[in-house]
Design a protein around this motif. Structure first.
Motif, PDB file in Angstrom:
ATOM      1  N   GLY A  80      -4.973  -0.200   3.558  1.00 27.64           N
ATOM      2  CA  GLY A  80      -6.281   0.423   3.707  1.00 27.64           C
ATOM      3  C   GLY A  80      -7.380  -0.468   4.268  1.00 27.64           C
ATOM      4  O   GLY A  80      -7.167  -1.595   4.725  1.00 27.64           O
ATOM      5  N   ASP A 118       0.971  -3.849  -8.772  1.00 31.70           N
ATOM      6  CA  ASP A 118       1.121  -5.250  -8.364  1.00 31.70           C
ATOM      7  C   ASP A 118       0.589  -5.395  -6.932  1.00 31.70           C
ATOM      8  O   ASP A 118       0.364  -4.387  -6.243  1.00 31.70           O
ATOM      9  CB  ASP A 118       2.601  -5.662  -8.432  1.00 31.70           C
ATOM     10  CG  ASP A 118       2.770  -7.181  -8.576  1.00 31.70           C
ATOM     11  OD1 ASP A 118       1.755  -7.909  -8.529  1.00 31.70           O
ATOM     12  OD2 ASP A 118       3.925  -7.627  -8.719  1.00 31.70           O
ATOM     13  N   GLY A 175       0.809  -1.222   0.000  1.00 29.18           N
ATOM     14  CA  GLY A 175       0.000   0.000   0.000  1.00 29.18           C
ATOM     15  C   GLY A 175       0.837   1.264   0.000  1.00 29.18           C
ATOM     16  O   GLY A 175       1.686   1.454   0.873  1.00 29.18           O
ATOM     17  N   ASP A 235      -5.412   2.291   8.200  1.00 24.46           N
ATOM     18  CA  ASP A 235      -6.784   1.782   8.139  1.00 24.46           C
ATOM     19  C   ASP A 235      -6.833   0.257   8.156  1.00 24.46           C
ATOM     20  O   ASP A 235      -7.839  -0.327   8.556  1.00 24.46           O
ATOM     21  CB  ASP A 235      -7.478   2.262   6.860  1.00 24.46           C
ATOM     22  CG  ASP A 235      -8.002   3.682   6.974  1.00 24.46           C
ATOM     23  OD1 ASP A 235      -7.775   4.324   8.023  1.00 24.46           O
ATOM     24  OD2 ASP A 235      -8.640   4.153   6.018  1.00 24.46           O
ATOM     25  N   GLY A 290      -5.479  -6.335   1.734  1.00 29.30           N
ATOM     26  CA  GLY A 290      -5.243  -7.686   1.222  1.00 29.30           C
ATOM     27  C   GLY A 290      -4.372  -8.499   2.174  1.00 29.30           C
ATOM     28  O   GLY A 290      -4.589  -9.699   2.370  1.00 29.30           O
ATOM     29  N   VAL A 325       4.744  -2.100  -2.289  1.00 30.85           N
ATOM     30  CA  VAL A 325       3.988  -2.586  -3.452  1.00 30.85           C
ATOM     31  C   VAL A 325       2.581  -2.001  -3.396  1.00 30.85           C
ATOM     32  O   VAL A 325       1.920  -2.060  -2.357  1.00 30.85           O
ATOM     33  CB  VAL A 325       3.976  -4.140  -3.525  1.00 30.85           C
ATOM     34  CG1 VAL A 325       3.352  -4.771  -2.295  1.00 30.85           C
ATOM     35  CG2 VAL A 325       3.274  -4.615  -4.786  1.00 30.85           C
ATOM     36  N   GLU A 326       2.175  -1.368  -4.493  1.00 32.62           N
ATOM     37  CA  GLU A 326       0.874  -0.686  -4.547  1.00 32.62           C
ATOM     38  C   GLU A 326       0.056  -1.255  -5.696  1.00 32.62           C
ATOM     39  O   GLU A 326       0.537  -1.350  -6.816  1.00 32.62           O
ATOM     40  CB  GLU A 326       1.106   0.822  -4.743  1.00 32.62           C
ATOM     41  CG  GLU A 326      -0.091   1.631  -5.234  1.00 32.62           C
ATOM     42  CD  GLU A 326      -1.299   1.642  -4.295  1.00 32.62           C
ATOM     43  OE1 GLU A 326      -1.110   1.844  -3.084  1.00 32.62           O
ATOM     44  OE2 GLU A 326      -2.430   1.428  -4.798  1.00 32.62           O
ATOM     45  N   SER A 365      -2.637  -0.018  -7.271  1.00 36.33           N
ATOM     46  CA  SER A 365      -2.970   0.901  -8.365  1.00 36.33           C
ATOM     47  C   SER A 365      -1.741   1.124  -9.235  1.00 36.33           C
ATOM     48  O   SER A 365      -0.608   1.058  -8.764  1.00 36.33           O
ATOM     49  CB  SER A 365      -3.417   2.256  -7.821  1.00 36.33           C
ATOM     50  OG  SER A 365      -4.529   2.105  -7.008  1.00 36.33           O
ATOM     51  N   GLY A 386     -10.400  11.837  -3.836  1.00 35.51           N
ATOM     52  CA  GLY A 386     -10.245  11.934  -2.374  1.00 35.51           C
ATOM     53  C   GLY A 386     -10.480  13.348  -1.908  1.00 35.51           C
ATOM     54  O   GLY A 386     -10.032  14.307  -2.514  1.00 35.51           O
ATOM     55  N   ALA A 413      -0.230  -1.990   4.873  1.00 37.11           N
ATOM     56  CA  ALA A 413      -0.687  -0.593   4.984  1.00 37.11           C
ATOM     57  C   ALA A 413      -1.617  -0.346   3.812  1.00 37.11           C
ATOM     58  O   ALA A 413      -1.567   0.709   3.171  1.00 37.11           O
ATOM     59  CB  ALA A 413       0.510   0.352   4.963  1.00 37.11           C
ATOM     60  N   GLY A 424      -8.256   9.375  10.302  1.00 39.39           N
ATOM     61  CA  GLY A 424      -7.462   8.270   9.751  1.00 39.39           C
ATOM     62  C   GLY A 424      -6.124   8.685   9.172  1.00 39.39           C
ATOM     63  O   GLY A 424      -5.137   7.958   9.327  1.00 39.39           O
TER      64      GLY A 424
HETATM   65  C1  LIG Z   1      -8.066   7.085  -3.599  1.00 42.58           C
HETATM   66  C2  LIG Z   1      -8.449   7.263  -2.155  1.00 42.58           C
HETATM   67  C3  LIG Z   1      -9.244   8.352  -1.790  1.00 42.58           C
HETATM   68  C4  LIG Z   1      -9.627   8.509  -0.462  1.00 42.58           C
HETATM   69  N1  LIG Z   1     -10.449   9.544  -0.158  1.00 42.58           N
HETATM   70  C5  LIG Z   1     -10.928   9.652   1.077  1.00 42.58           C
HETATM   71  C6  LIG Z   1     -11.876  10.658   1.397  1.00 42.58           C
HETATM   72  O1  LIG Z   1     -12.285  11.442   0.554  1.00 42.58           O
HETATM   73  N2  LIG Z   1     -12.334  10.733   2.664  1.00 42.58           N
HETATM   74  C7  LIG Z   1     -11.903   9.851   3.620  1.00 42.58           C
HETATM   75  O2  LIG Z   1     -12.365   9.933   4.738  1.00 42.58           O
HETATM   76  N3  LIG Z   1     -10.982   8.911   3.379  1.00 42.58           N
HETATM   77  C8  LIG Z   1     -10.504   8.777   2.119  1.00 42.58           C
HETATM   78  N4  LIG Z   1      -9.616   7.787   1.844  1.00 42.58           N
HETATM   79  C9  LIG Z   1      -9.115   6.969   2.955  1.00 42.58           C
HETATM   80  C10 LIG Z   1      -8.014   7.719   3.708  1.00 42.58           C
HETATM   81  O3  LIG Z   1      -7.004   8.078   2.835  1.00 42.58           O
HETATM   82  C11 LIG Z   1      -7.468   6.794   4.783  1.00 42.58           C
HETATM   83  O4  LIG Z   1      -8.483   6.602   5.752  1.00 42.58           O
HETATM   84  C12 LIG Z   1      -6.310   7.335   5.585  1.00 42.58           C
HETATM   85  O5  LIG Z   1      -5.524   8.183   4.857  1.00 42.58           O
HETATM   86  C13 LIG Z   1      -5.477   6.158   6.144  1.00 42.58           C
HETATM   87  O6  LIG Z   1      -4.429   5.870   5.251  1.00 42.58           O
HETATM   88  P1  LIG Z   1      -3.967   4.417   4.854  1.00 42.58           P
HETATM   89  O7  LIG Z   1      -2.630   4.621   4.187  1.00 42.58           O
HETATM   90  O8  LIG Z   1      -4.075   3.489   5.974  1.00 42.58           O
HETATM   91  O9  LIG Z   1      -5.006   3.910   3.770  1.00 42.58           O
HETATM   92  P2  LIG Z   1      -5.256   4.483   2.274  1.00 42.58           P
HETATM   93  O10 LIG Z   1      -4.960   5.927   2.201  1.00 42.58           O
HETATM   94  O11 LIG Z   1      -6.609   4.010   1.905  1.00 42.58           O
HETATM   95  O12 LIG Z   1      -4.159   3.722   1.417  1.00 42.58           O
HETATM   96  C14 LIG Z   1      -4.157   2.342   1.159  1.00 42.58           C
HETATM   97  C15 LIG Z   1      -3.404   2.100  -0.142  1.00 42.58           C
HETATM   98  O13 LIG Z   1      -3.292   0.692  -0.351  1.00 42.58           O
HETATM   99  C16 LIG Z   1      -3.620   0.401  -1.690  1.00 42.58           C
HETATM  100  N5  LIG Z   1      -4.097  -0.973  -1.726  1.00 42.58           N
HETATM  101  C17 LIG Z   1      -5.329  -1.434  -1.427  1.00 42.58           C
HETATM  102  N6  LIG Z   1      -5.333  -2.784  -1.510  1.00 42.58           N
HETATM  103  C18 LIG Z   1      -4.089  -3.161  -1.855  1.00 42.58           C
HETATM  104  C19 LIG Z   1      -3.467  -4.427  -2.065  1.00 42.58           C
HETATM  105  N7  LIG Z   1      -4.157  -5.561  -1.937  1.00 42.58           N
HETATM  106  N8  LIG Z   1      -2.153  -4.444  -2.399  1.00 42.58           N
HETATM  107  C20 LIG Z   1      -1.439  -3.284  -2.534  1.00 42.58           C
HETATM  108  N9  LIG Z   1      -1.987  -2.070  -2.349  1.00 42.58           N
HETATM  109  C21 LIG Z   1      -3.285  -2.007  -1.991  1.00 42.58           C
HETATM  110  C22 LIG Z   1      -4.647   1.446  -2.075  1.00 42.58           C
HETATM  111  O14 LIG Z   1      -4.695   1.617  -3.482  1.00 42.58           O
HETATM  112  C23 LIG Z   1      -4.086   2.676  -1.362  1.00 42.58           C
HETATM  113  O15 LIG Z   1      -3.153   3.362  -2.145  1.00 42.58           O
HETATM  114  C24 LIG Z   1      -9.200   7.580   0.542  1.00 42.58           C
HETATM  115  C25 LIG Z   1      -8.385   6.500   0.181  1.00 42.58           C
HETATM  116  C26 LIG Z   1      -8.023   6.318  -1.147  1.00 42.58           C
HETATM  117  C27 LIG Z   1      -7.162   5.126  -1.543  1.00 42.58           C
END
Ligand SMILES: Cc1cc2nc3c(=O)[nH]c(=O)nc-3n(C[C@H](O)[C@H](O)[C@H](O)COP(=O)(O)OP(=O)(O)OC[C@H]3O[C@@H](n4cnc5c(N)ncnc54)[C@H](O)[C@@H]3O)c2cc1C
Length: 381
Positions: free
Chosen positions: A154, A122, A10, A285, A158, A32-33, A35, A42, A152, A296
């Motif tokens: 989200g 990937d 992520g 998340d 996965g 590894v991401e 997208s 967002g 990390a 978050g």
């Molecule tokens: C495109 C996008 C837009 C968002 N917009 C909002 C918003 O408008 N309001 C809000 O409240 N929260 C939003 N969020 C969620 C918010 O960013 C998160 O709650 C917060 O920033 C916590 O960050 P995080 O890095 O844990 O998760 P995230 O910011 O969600 O990042 C997780 C990343 O992991 C990637 N990913 C997912 N599954 C896999 C996998 N199997 N293998 C590899 N990579 C994977 C995702 O593409 C993403 O880049 C959004 C998340 C994304 C991805």
């Protein structure tokens, strides 16, 4: 001494922040991401408290300040566009800032990109741990072995699914969905968010550095079979949910129709009894989420710095490091997992009577002399 390797799944907010801090502490991170690149969708998210200090130490704070919105208020509007109440928003004293999620993720990625290996497009297909490391199979790339793995990735992680099992045990739908997108035109007023409500639905237009972004938040039970990566299906859900609305909805729905990037997700809570199993840990998340209402983004940043620090304190004992990270970070997470009902009722009243009562309360409250913090801290990510 061998440099320890850590695979991070992520590249959202938590992943790049962790990659940065791990490399500073002498680890060799790979991210590894799934997208193919960074996403543009967002809504603005808040960076506040300890996350501001972490961002400063990463050297990204000046860039975030430059990218920050200058929003100071939210106007509630009626179907005809009449302004029915104004609420002061956020803090103007520089101790927190509001920034588009895409800008935050890009700034963290830029800070980490020279320090870590990033692989876009990937994802991890399988993991197998043994006493000395983790064998990882990727959907596209060749298999590799790492000392540790961090999920990390989200809300729908996965890594969590592979290691902790299906989400039914720890993820709870909170009765709402959220969708956000860039509108591709300039916002009229850079300091004001406009919000319109229908029973059980809100739509708001946020000014972000001159351009407008829309956020749709609506009440709904779980929509069976809906995959939040199926953008066409998610767009249709939004179009159907808002089909009967007034204000600027026809124009906004045209944009939804034409959008090629839309963030769509359920508003959900994730709670796990433990954030690690063996050599695999969860962050952001993936570990603990109160989407939309849980601070978050700030927690993802502080959690990343905490995890990297814990690993560097006991580099030969990852179990002790994971325990220390969890003990410290759970104290920050716990309070954010409360208070949802109040925030949801204020932002998305379920009935027309509820909207009227909320508008009245806002008018009375905004006449009070003290500057109101709105939305309540617990309603902003
Ligand atoms: C495109 C996008 C837009 C968002 N917009 C909002 C918003 O408008 N309001 C809000 O409240 N929260 C939003 N969020 C969620 C918010 O960013 C998160 O709650 C917060 O920033 C916590 O960050 P995080 O890095 O844990 O998760 P995230 O910011 O969600 O990042 C997780 C990343 O992991 C990637 N990913 C997912 N599954 C896999 C996998 N199997 N293998 C590899 N990579 C994977 C995702 O593409 C993403 O880049 C959004 C998340 C994304 C991805």
């Amino acid at each position: 001494m061998k440099q320890r390797t850590v695979l991070i799944s992520g590249a959202g907010v938590a992943g790049p922040a962790l990659a940065y801090w791990l490399s500073r502490h002498g680890f060799r991170p790979t991210v590894v991401e799934r997208s193919a690149g960074q996403r543009s969708s967002g809504n603005p998210v808040d960076v506040r408290g300890e996350a501001m200090e972490v961002a400063e130490r990463m050297g990204v704070l000046p860039r975030l300040r430059e990218a920050a919105t200058s929003v100071s208020g939210m106007e509630l509007v009626s179907a005809s566009g009449r302004r029915v109440g104004r609420i002061a928003v956020g803090k103007a004293d520089g101790t927190e800032l509001e920034v588009a999620r895409a800008n935050l993720a890009a700034a963290l990625h830029d800070a980490a990109r020279e320090r870590a290996e990033f692989v876009f497009g990937d994802f991890i297909a399988a993991l197998r741990q043994d006493a000395a490391g983790v064998d990882v199979t990727f959907a596209a790339g060749a298999p590799r072995r790492f000392d540790l793995v961090v999920g990390a990735d989200g809300l729908h992680s996965g890594v969590r699914r592979l290691v902790f099992g299906p989400s039914s045990g720890y993820m709870r739908h909170l009765g709402m969905y959220v969708a956000t997108l860039q509108l591709g035109y300039a916002a009229d007023d850079p300091s004001t968010v406009l919000m319109y409500n229908l029973p059980g639905r809100s739509v708001s237009v946020h000014p972000v550095n001159g351009s407008a972004m829309a956020a749709f938040i609506f009440r709904s039970p779980v929509i069976p079979g809906l995959d939040n990566r199926d953008i066409a299906a998610c767009k249709q859900v939004v179009l159907d949910a808002y089909a009967d609305g007034g204000w600027e909805l026809p124009r906004l729905l045209d944009r939804v129709h034409a959008a090629d990037d839309l963030y769509f997700d359920s508003v959900s809570r994730v709670r796990l009894p433990s954030w690690s199993q063996g050599r695999v840990a969860l962050l952001g998340d993936a570990a603990s989420c109160m989407s939309l209402f849980g601070n978050g983004s700030s927690l993802a940043i502080t959690g990343a710095a905490t995890l990297a620090r814990a690993l560097s304190a006991t580099p030969d004992d990852y179990r002790a490091a994971f325990r220390a990270y969890e003990a410290e970070h759970r104290v920050r997470v716990r309070p954010t997992q409360r208070g949802r009902l109040v925030a949801g009722a204020l932002l998305v009243p379920a009935t027309r009577a509820g909207i009227t009562a909320r508008d009245l309360a806002v008018r009375v409250f905004s006449r009070a002399p003290a500057r109101a913090a709105w939305p309540p801290a617990s309603t902003r990510t």
